[in-house]
Design a protein around this motif. Structure first.
Motif, short mmCIF file in Angstrom:
data_model
loop_
_atom_site.label_atom_id
_atom_site.label_comp_id
_atom_site.label_asym_id
_atom_site.label_seq_id
_atom_site.Cartn_x
_atom_site.Cartn_y
_atom_site.Cartn_z
N HIS A 3 0.82 -1.18 -0.15
CA HIS A 3 0.03 0.01 -0.14
C HIS A 3 0.93 1.31 -0.15
CE1 HIS A 3 -3.33 2.66 0.57
NE2 HIS A 3 -2.82 3.28 1.84
N SER A 4 1.98 1.21 0.72
CA SER A 4 2.78 2.55 0.90
C SER A 4 3.59 2.89 -0.56
CB SER A 4 3.58 2.56 1.81
OG SER A 4 4.61 1.32 1.92
N LEU A 5 3.73 1.66 -1.11
CA LEU A 5 4.51 2.01 -2.49
C LEU A 5 3.49 2.32 -3.50
CD1 LEU A 5 6.61 -1.50 -2.73
CD2 LEU A 5 7.43 0.69 -2.42
N LYS A 6 2.30 1.83 -3.31
CA LYS A 6 1.08 2.63 -4.55
C LYS A 6 1.09 4.19 -4.07
CE LYS A 6 -2.14 -1.10 -5.80
NZ LYS A 6 -1.96 -1.00 -7.12
N MET A 7 1.21 4.36 -2.72
CA MET A 7 1.15 6.06 -2.25
C MET A 7 2.34 6.80 -3.08
SD MET A 7 -1.51 6.46 -0.73
CE MET A 7 -1.65 7.60 0.49
N LEU A 8 3.36 6.05 -3.20
CA LEU A 8 4.50 6.63 -3.85
C LEU A 8 4.49 6.57 -5.19
CD1 LEU A 8 7.51 5.17 -1.56
CD2 LEU A 8 6.51 7.39 -1.56
N GLU A 9 3.69 6.00 -5.95
CA GLU A 9 3.44 6.06 -7.34
C GLU A 9 2.61 7.09 -7.66
OE1 GLU A 9 2.03 2.09 -8.40
OE2 GLU A 9 4.28 1.32 -7.74
N ASN A 10 1.56 7.72 -6.70
CA ASN A 10 0.57 8.44 -6.86
C ASN A 10 1.08 9.91 -6.88
OD1 ASN A 10 -1.45 10.37 -6.57
ND2 ASN A 10 -2.65 9.09 -5.21
N LYS A 11 1.15 10.33 -8.35
CA LYS A 11 1.87 11.42 -8.59
C LYS A 11 1.06 12.79 -7.67
CE LYS A 11 3.77 10.31 -12.90
NZ LYS A 11 3.68 10.59 -14.40
N VAL A 12 -0.25 12.93 -7.75
CA VAL A 12 -1.04 13.69 -6.94
C VAL A 12 -0.74 13.84 -5.84
CG1 VAL A 12 -3.31 14.51 -6.41
CG2 VAL A 12 -2.86 13.61 -8.75
N PHE A 13 -0.50 12.56 -4.89
CA PHE A 13 -0.13 12.49 -3.53
C PHE A 13 1.22 13.12 -3.04
CE2 PHE A 13 1.25 10.53 0.40
CZ PHE A 13 0.09 10.91 1.38
N LEU A 14 2.02 12.79 -4.28
CA LEU A 14 3.62 13.16 -3.83
C LEU A 14 3.38 14.68 -4.16
CD1 LEU A 14 5.64 10.30 -5.84
CD2 LEU A 14 5.30 10.77 -3.42
N SER A 15 2.89 15.47 -4.91
CA SER A 15 3.03 16.73 -5.24
C SER A 15 2.12 17.41 -3.95
CB SER A 15 1.96 17.19 -6.18
OG SER A 15 2.11 18.44 -6.47
N PHE A 16 1.05 16.65 -3.29
CA PHE A 16 0.55 17.33 -2.17
C PHE A 16 1.40 17.16 -0.96
CE2 PHE A 16 -1.59 15.60 1.66
CZ PHE A 16 -2.25 16.83 2.22
N THR A 17 2.42 16.18 -0.80
CA THR A 17 3.20 15.87 0.15
C THR A 17 4.33 16.94 0.23
OG1 THR A 17 2.80 13.52 0.29
CG2 THR A 17 4.89 14.04 1.18
N PHE A 18 4.80 17.29 -0.99
CA PHE A 18 5.77 18.25 -1.41
C PHE A 18 5.29 19.62 -0.81
CE2 PHE A 18 7.51 21.89 -3.88
CZ PHE A 18 8.74 21.64 -3.69
N TYR A 19 4.19 20.03 -1.31
CA TYR A 19 3.49 21.54 -0.89
C TYR A 19 3.17 21.58 0.61
CZ TYR A 19 3.95 22.93 -5.78
OH TYR A 19 4.37 23.16 -6.86
N SER A 20 2.82 20.36 0.94
CA SER A 20 2.38 20.40 2.46
C SER A 20 3.67 20.39 3.44
CB SER A 20 1.58 19.03 2.80
OG SER A 20 0.39 18.83 1.93
N THR A 21 4.42 19.76 2.96
CA THR A 21 5.75 19.72 3.89
C THR A 21 6.52 21.18 3.72
OG1 THR A 21 6.14 17.52 3.18
CG2 THR A 21 8.15 18.76 3.81
N ILE A 22 6.33 21.81 2.46
CA ILE A 22 6.95 23.41 2.47
C ILE A 22 6.06 24.27 3.25
CG2 ILE A 22 6.63 25.44 0.97
CD1 ILE A 22 8.96 23.37 0.22
N LEU A 23 4.50 23.95 3.41
CA LEU A 23 3.97 24.89 4.45
C LEU A 23 4.17 24.56 5.92
CD1 LEU A 23 0.57 24.47 2.52
CD2 LEU A 23 1.84 26.45 2.72
#
Length: 152
Positions: A3-23
């Motif tokens: 399941h966690s590997l699938k999350m890392l394949e989700n480009k939208v979730f990775l983008s969300f993670t990037f911007y959330s971390t910046i915030l």
């Protein structure tokens, strides 16, 4: 693990993670700035901190410290809901490009809002940044509601 590997394949979730971390990092920076302003202005919220830094007379409020605290509180009032909305929105399989635009607009809007708040930029800079950052949140909320309405 799968399941966690699938999350890392989700480009939208990775983008969300990037911007959330910046915030989140931006919020930490505002907290650090607040502490530095407290030290510089000798305006402490707690008696033990005032005693350590010169005496009880420094257990007091200061307009500059309060401005930093308001900026931080405004972040909590807006970034925390974004974290929920963005995470759920990421699960709806939106277009990665459209999702990235949502996240980018919110992130840039919040950064400009903080800069405008802390540097006392001329009105309506702060309120425009606030309003622009709300647009993607309302868009994501509407899309979440439309996707989940059949299940209420």
């Amino acid at each position: 693990r799968e399941h966690s590997l699938k999350m890392l394949e989700n480009k939208v979730f990775l983008s969300f993670t990037f911007y959330s971390t910046i915030l989140i990092l931006k919020m930490y920076v505002v907290a650090i700035i607040t502490g530095q302003v407290r030290l510089r202005k000798k305006a402490f919220a707690n008696p033990e901190d005032a005693l350590r830094n010169g005496g009880l007379q420094f257990c007091r409020q200061d307009p500059d410290v309060e401005r930093c605290r308001r900026a931080h509180r405004n972040d909590m009032e807006n970034i925390f809901p974004f974290l929920f909305l963005g995470a759920i929105y990421s699960l709806l399989d939106p277009s990665p490009a459209v999702a990235r635009i949502h996240f980018l607009i919110f992130c840039v809007g919040r950064i400009i809002h903080t800069i405008a708040y802390l540097l006392r930029l001329r009105a309506p800079t702060r309120s425009v940044a606030y309003s622009v950052a709300q647009l993607p949140c309302f868009s994501m909320a509407l899309q979440i509601l439309l996707a989940t309405t059949p299940y209420w």
